[in-house]
Design a protein around this motif. Structure first.
Motif, PDB file in Angstrom:
ATOM      1  N   GLU A 198     -10.456 -39.306 -37.561  1.00  0.00           N
ATOM      2  CA  GLU A 198     -11.154 -38.772 -36.397  1.00  0.00           C
ATOM      3  C   GLU A 198     -12.341 -39.665 -36.074  1.00  0.00           C
ATOM      4  O   GLU A 198     -13.169 -39.948 -36.943  1.00  0.00           O
ATOM      5  N   LEU A 199     -12.402 -40.116 -34.836  1.00  0.00           N
ATOM      6  CA  LEU A 199     -13.568 -40.853 -34.335  1.00  0.00           C
ATOM      7  C   LEU A 199     -14.417 -39.861 -33.545  1.00  0.00           C
ATOM      8  O   LEU A 199     -14.064 -39.476 -32.426  1.00  0.00           O
ATOM      9  N   VAL A 210      -6.696 -40.562 -34.465  1.00  0.00           N
ATOM     10  CA  VAL A 210      -5.912 -41.776 -34.665  1.00  0.00           C
ATOM     11  C   VAL A 210      -4.919 -41.516 -35.797  1.00  0.00           C
ATOM     12  O   VAL A 210      -5.311 -41.380 -36.957  1.00  0.00           O
ATOM     13  N   ALA A 211      -3.635 -41.416 -35.445  1.00  0.00           N
ATOM     14  CA  ALA A 211      -2.570 -41.177 -36.430  1.00  0.00           C
ATOM     15  C   ALA A 211      -1.703 -42.422 -36.548  1.00  0.00           C
ATOM     16  O   ALA A 211      -1.459 -43.118 -35.553  1.00  0.00           O
ATOM     17  N   LYS A 212      -1.209 -42.707 -37.766  1.00  0.00           N
ATOM     18  CA  LYS A 212      -0.467 -43.941 -38.021  1.00  0.00           C
ATOM     19  C   LYS A 212       0.794 -43.648 -38.843  1.00  0.00           C
ATOM     20  O   LYS A 212       0.809 -42.731 -39.658  1.00  0.00           O
ATOM     21  N   GLN A 213       1.790 -44.476 -38.630  1.00  0.00           N
ATOM     22  CA  GLN A 213       2.977 -44.497 -39.478  1.00  0.00           C
ATOM     23  C   GLN A 213       3.375 -45.948 -39.713  1.00  0.00           C
ATOM     24  O   GLN A 213       3.201 -46.789 -38.837  1.00  0.00           O
ATOM     25  N   GLY A 214       3.901 -46.225 -40.897  1.00  0.00           N
ATOM     26  CA  GLY A 214       4.308 -47.588 -41.211  1.00  0.00           C
ATOM     27  C   GLY A 214       3.160 -48.522 -41.495  1.00  0.00           C
ATOM     28  O   GLY A 214       3.342 -49.748 -41.525  1.00  0.00           O
ATOM     29  N   GLU A 246      -7.790 -49.523 -36.396  1.00  0.00           N
ATOM     30  CA  GLU A 246      -6.527 -50.243 -36.257  1.00  0.00           C
ATOM     31  C   GLU A 246      -5.548 -49.908 -37.378  1.00  0.00           C
ATOM     32  O   GLU A 246      -5.902 -49.963 -38.550  1.00  0.00           O
ATOM     33  N   ALA A 247      -4.298 -49.622 -36.996  1.00  0.00           N
ATOM     34  CA  ALA A 247      -3.200 -49.533 -37.959  1.00  0.00           C
ATOM     35  C   ALA A 247      -2.827 -50.947 -38.381  1.00  0.00           C
ATOM     36  O   ALA A 247      -2.541 -51.794 -37.544  1.00  0.00           O
ATOM     37  N   VAL A 248      -2.818 -51.209 -39.692  1.00  0.00           N
ATOM     38  CA  VAL A 248      -2.732 -52.586 -40.192  1.00  0.00           C
ATOM     39  C   VAL A 248      -1.838 -52.661 -41.429  1.00  0.00           C
ATOM     40  O   VAL A 248      -1.819 -51.738 -42.257  1.00  0.00           O
ATOM     41  N   ASN A 249      -1.138 -53.790 -41.556  1.00  0.00           N
ATOM     42  CA  ASN A 249      -0.547 -54.237 -42.823  1.00  0.00           C
ATOM     43  C   ASN A 249      -0.937 -55.699 -42.987  1.00  0.00           C
ATOM     44  O   ASN A 249      -0.425 -56.557 -42.265  1.00  0.00           O
ATOM     45  N   ASN A 250      -1.860 -55.978 -43.882  1.00  0.00           N
ATOM     46  CA  ASN A 250      -2.276 -57.374 -44.049  1.00  0.00           C
ATOM     47  C   ASN A 250      -2.623 -57.682 -45.498  1.00  0.00           C
ATOM     48  O   ASN A 250      -2.615 -56.815 -46.365  1.00  0.00           O
ATOM     49  N   THR A 268      -0.740 -43.507 -32.869  1.00  0.00           N
ATOM     50  CA  THR A 268      -0.789 -42.490 -31.805  1.00  0.00           C
ATOM     51  C   THR A 268      -2.234 -42.029 -31.623  1.00  0.00           C
ATOM     52  O   THR A 268      -2.913 -41.699 -32.607  1.00  0.00           O
ATOM     53  N   LEU A 269      -2.684 -42.024 -30.374  1.00  0.00           N
ATOM     54  CA  LEU A 269      -4.030 -41.594 -30.026  1.00  0.00           C
ATOM     55  C   LEU A 269      -3.982 -40.281 -29.253  1.00  0.00           C
ATOM     56  O   LEU A 269      -3.113 -40.083 -28.395  1.00  0.00           O
ATOM     57  N   SER A 270      -4.931 -39.395 -29.535  1.00  0.00           N
ATOM     58  CA  SER A 270      -5.083 -38.153 -28.777  1.00  0.00           C
ATOM     59  C   SER A 270      -6.542 -37.759 -28.801  1.00  0.00           C
ATOM     60  O   SER A 270      -7.352 -38.340 -29.539  1.00  0.00           O
ATOM     61  N   VAL A 271      -6.890 -36.765 -27.987  1.00  0.00           N
ATOM     62  CA  VAL A 271      -8.290 -36.365 -27.830  1.00  0.00           C
ATOM     63  C   VAL A 271      -8.413 -34.860 -28.027  1.00  0.00           C
ATOM     64  O   VAL A 271      -7.549 -34.084 -27.588  1.00  0.00           O
ATOM     65  N   LYS A 272      -9.504 -34.459 -28.697  1.00  0.00           N
ATOM     66  CA  LYS A 272      -9.832 -33.036 -28.771  1.00  0.00           C
ATOM     67  C   LYS A 272     -11.315 -32.867 -28.498  1.00  0.00           C
ATOM     68  O   LYS A 272     -12.109 -33.805 -28.694  1.00  0.00           O
TER      69      LYS A 272
END
Length: 273
Positions: A198-199, A210-214, A246-250, A268-272
């Motif tokens: 959450e930002l 901010v939700a991430k997969q992979g 940022e969703a990252v693989n590094n 995936t971005l969304s707002v509340k």
């Protein structure tokens, strides 16, 4: 509402109906072939920054790979009013640039990038290994998120996570502790966390999810005042208007795709309120 450039398949902006912009863009965007677009969501592939090889930071060029500096193909048949589909093939990339792949000098792949626009923004980067050898690469969805004031914003959900602090010499491994991430001076960290974050923005009175997969990691970045005002394509003070999550693989979490297989990175971005 979203705007996207074929150059880099670059999401320039996005706002849900009735909301202020969520994906940040600067006041002026400079378009020049060979130069990355500032703001929005650059696609970082196939290396992050100058790359990482044999346990050390490398010196690959261009910075952050070639995906953000390439013209992607817009797939009109595979797209709709709410879904955009772009493709990029290794056969279109200069052999000298491709030779910098960690996994070998002749990678064969194609990438598919889809952008789904609704009350949420979902971005999916799928890389298909078309060759007969494993394909190794780094990647990120380098998302600039709009905030009222970076110095008053907080990223929550990384409490207790380890991270590499790339502001410090040697990129030491640190631990976040029990407090959220705040932005007093430059913050440039690679967190070993793929949790949903959450930002929190008290100025705009909202929270960006901010939700991430992979993704094995999350990069959090804001240049701070001194470095931010030194960025040539930004006006003084524009650094206050964004935080990158940022969703990252590094580095040690680089992706390895077996022959004739694929990997998908999703954010995936969304707002509340």
């Amino acid at each position: 509402m979203a705007s996207v450039s074929d150059y880099g398949a670059h999401v320039l902006s996005w706002a849900p109906a009735g909301e202020q912009p969520v994906v940040w863009r600067p006041k002026a965007i400079y378009l020049k072939e060979g130069t990355a677009i500032r703001g929005g969501v650059p696609i970082i592939f196939p290396w992050f920054n100058s790359g990482f090889e044999d346990g050390h930071v490398a010196s690959k060029t261009p910075k952050h790979g070639f995906a953000r500096n390439s013209f992607w193909h817009y797939d009109e048949e595979g797209s709709s009013d709410t879904l955009l589909r772009y493709t990029l093939d290794s056969s279109e990339i200069d052999a000298d640039i491709l030779s910098q792949f960690v996994s070998g000098p002749n990678p064969q792949f194609h990438a598919v990038y889809t952008i789904e626009v609704s009350r949420e923004l979902t971005m999916l980067l799928t890389v298909y290994n078309d060759g007969d050898e494993p394909l190794s690469y780094e990647e990120a969805l380098h998302t600039y998120l709009q905030v009222g004031d970076a110095e008053q914003s907080q990223v929550c959900g990384l409490e207790g996570a380890d991270y590499l602090d790339t502001v410090l010499d040697g990129d030491p491994r640190c631990s976040q502790g029990d407090e959220p991430v705040t932005f007093q001076g430059m913050v440039d960290r690679i967190y070993y966390s793929a949790d949903t974050l959450e930002l929190r923005d008290p100025v705009l009175q909202r929270t960006i999810i901010v939700a991430k997969q992979g993704a094995a990691q999350t990069v959090v970045w804001n240049p701070g005042e001194q470095a931010g005002n030194a960025i040539g394509d930004l006006s003084n003070g524009e650094w206050r208007g964004f935080v990158c999550v940022e969703a990252v693989n590094n580095r040690d979490c680089a992706v390895v795709v077996p022959p004739h297989d694929s990997h998908t990175l999703q954010q995936t971005l969304s707002v509340k309120h």
